[in-house]
Write a protein that holds these residues in place. Structure first.
Motif, PDB file in Angstrom:
ATOM      1  N   ARG A 186      59.188  76.518  22.720  1.00 21.70           N
ATOM      2  CA  ARG A 186      60.578  76.834  22.365  1.00 21.70           C
ATOM      3  C   ARG A 186      60.931  78.261  22.777  1.00 21.70           C
ATOM      4  NH1 ARG A 186      64.884  75.412  22.980  1.00 21.70           N
ATOM      5  NH2 ARG A 186      65.217  73.774  21.453  1.00 21.70           N
ATOM      6  N   LYS A 187      60.000  79.207  22.593  1.00 19.04           N
ATOM      7  CA  LYS A 187      60.291  80.596  22.962  1.00 19.04           C
ATOM      8  C   LYS A 187      60.296  80.787  24.482  1.00 19.04           C
ATOM      9  CE  LYS A 187      57.178  82.702  20.351  1.00 19.04           C
ATOM     10  NZ  LYS A 187      56.509  83.839  19.696  1.00 19.04           N
ATOM     11  N   ALA A 232      68.623  76.451  19.050  1.00 26.82           N
ATOM     12  CA  ALA A 232      67.446  77.122  19.614  1.00 26.82           C
ATOM     13  C   ALA A 232      67.298  78.525  19.035  1.00 26.82           C
ATOM     14  CB  ALA A 232      67.566  77.184  21.138  1.00 26.82           C
ATOM     15  N   GLU A 233      68.420  79.238  18.894  1.00 24.26           N
ATOM     16  CA  GLU A 233      68.368  80.592  18.325  1.00 24.26           C
ATOM     17  C   GLU A 233      67.818  80.555  16.903  1.00 24.26           C
ATOM     18  OE1 GLU A 233      72.302  82.100  18.600  1.00 24.26           O
ATOM     19  OE2 GLU A 233      72.280  82.302  20.785  1.00 24.26           O
ATOM     20  N   ILE A 272      64.018  79.735  17.036  1.00 30.82           N
ATOM     21  CA  ILE A 272      63.214  80.877  17.499  1.00 30.82           C
ATOM     22  C   ILE A 272      63.117  81.941  16.402  1.00 30.82           C
ATOM     23  CG2 ILE A 272      63.179  82.813  19.130  1.00 30.82           C
ATOM     24  CD1 ILE A 272      64.352  80.856  21.221  1.00 30.82           C
ATOM     25  N   GLU A 309      64.260  78.776  26.070  1.00 29.77           N
ATOM     26  CA  GLU A 309      65.275  78.964  25.024  1.00 29.77           C
ATOM     27  C   GLU A 309      66.449  77.985  25.138  1.00 29.77           C
ATOM     28  OE1 GLU A 309      66.566  82.958  24.881  1.00 29.77           O
ATOM     29  OE2 GLU A 309      64.558  83.797  24.517  1.00 29.77           O
ATOM     30  N   ASP A 310      66.762  77.579  26.363  1.00 34.93           N
ATOM     31  CA  ASP A 310      67.924  76.697  26.540  1.00 34.93           C
ATOM     32  C   ASP A 310      67.529  75.231  26.720  1.00 34.93           C
ATOM     33  OD1 ASP A 310      66.732  77.005  28.968  1.00 34.93           O
ATOM     34  OD2 ASP A 310      68.593  77.289  30.106  1.00 34.93           O
TER      35      ASP A 310
END
Length: 318
Positions: free
Chosen positions: A272-273, A241-242, A245, A276-277
């Motif tokens: 997605r933003k 995810a990081e 983003i 985040e999880d």
């Protein structure tokens, strides 16, 4: 000694000797026991046979088997150790034991194999039971190291005993052999085979205890593995995810996301933003709700691959 202080191996042995046995199986059991844990003493020009054990229950059983089979006037004696534990050692003593040794095919000098004592599965099983009573041990079920063994002092006899182990019950057991100092160890380590051998010996209560603890541990281990797996999956999700983003922010700053002209991709970038999880499954659910269409996890993954390819191209990483 109180029952609660007995080792698990001692509990197994004392459960075994409480069982009724026909005379033929008594002979096989005695043969196995005498071969490992019997000794000849000479005093005043006369031979006597000594069977030793730390358990009064086992000593009583051995005394009973011998008197039932041979009608000889066996005697009891005991010695106390001088070590820290000062354990009592019980002895069953038989004078002029030559006939008994011959009948049980026990030869301490030649190491001759007791062929007639192991004819058929029942006799072979009882021979192994006698061997286990003489020098066997089994780890407590609370131990994570499953191990049942019989220790003997002769390599050739240990090898024969291992083959006998693997012959009973149509070869169900997979006994192995190793050396420990001056002893040879015949052992099994698979928990299911240890349970089966406890049943074969008649230690049903101990087997039930063993299985209950084993099942509880297996469930706990499965739970721990699932927790570790969940933790590992969560870490992978967060790392992905990081990265996603970071790519989305970069492409949005260059106006690339809007130029790609894909409404689903633009909505996914926003989702997605916002989440985040969230996993790919969860993003697929959110995207399906917003677009009023059915979006699969595979579709979401495909869109993220598009974002990744465009990001690399924009950064000149292709």
């Amino acid at each position: 000694m109180a029952e609660s202080t007995l080792s698990f191996a001692r509990q197994v042995k004392e459960e075994i000797v409480r069982l009724y046995r026909p005379d033929e199986t008594k002979r096989a059991l005695l043969s196995g026991y005498l071969r490992i844990n019997g000794s000849i003493h000479i005093s005043g020009g006369k031979d006597s046979l000594s069977l030793s054990t730390e358990s009064a229950q086992i000593a009583k059983a051995l005394y009973s088997y011998i008197t039932d089979l041979y009608g000889v006037p066996a005697r009891f004696a005991y010695t106390r150790g001088i070590n820290f534990h000062k354990r009592v050692q019980y002895h069953v003593l038989i004078d002029d034991p030559d006939y008994i040794l011959g009948d049980l095919e026990v030869d301490y000098f030649s190491g001759k194999i007791p062929v007639n004592m192991v004819k058929g599965d029942e006799m072979a099983s009882n021979y192994l039971i006698g061997s286990f009573l003489a020098s066997g041990s089994v780890n407590s079920p609370t131990s994570s190291n499953y191990h049942l063994e019989i220790a003997v002092g002769d390599e050739q006899y240990a090898r024969w005993l291992m083959h006998l182990f693997n012959k009973v019950q149509n070869g169900h057991f997979e006994a192995k052999m190793s050396q420990r100092r001056k002893q040879w160890i015949v052992y099994i380590k698979r928990s299911d085979q240890i349970s089966d051998f406890l049943i074969l010996m008649g230690a049903r209560d101990c087997c039930l205890e063993f299985e209950n603890v084993r099942v509880d541990r297996d469930f706990a281990n499965i739970g721990n593995r699932l927790m570790n797996l969940d933790s590992s999956n969560f870490k992978k999700t967060m790392k992905a995810a990081e990265r996603q983003i970071e790519q989305i922010n970069y492409l949005e700053s260059k106006g690339v996301i809007a130029r790609m002209g894909n409404p689903k991709l633009m909505i996914l970038a926003r989702l997605r933003k916002e989440h985040e999880d969230a996993s790919l499954d969860e993003l697929a659910k959110y995207l399906s709700e917003e677009t009023a269409t059915t979006i699969s996890k595979s579709n979401v993954n495909h869109l993220f691959r598009q974002i990744n390819e465009v990001y690399k191209r924009e950064r000149g990483e292709d």
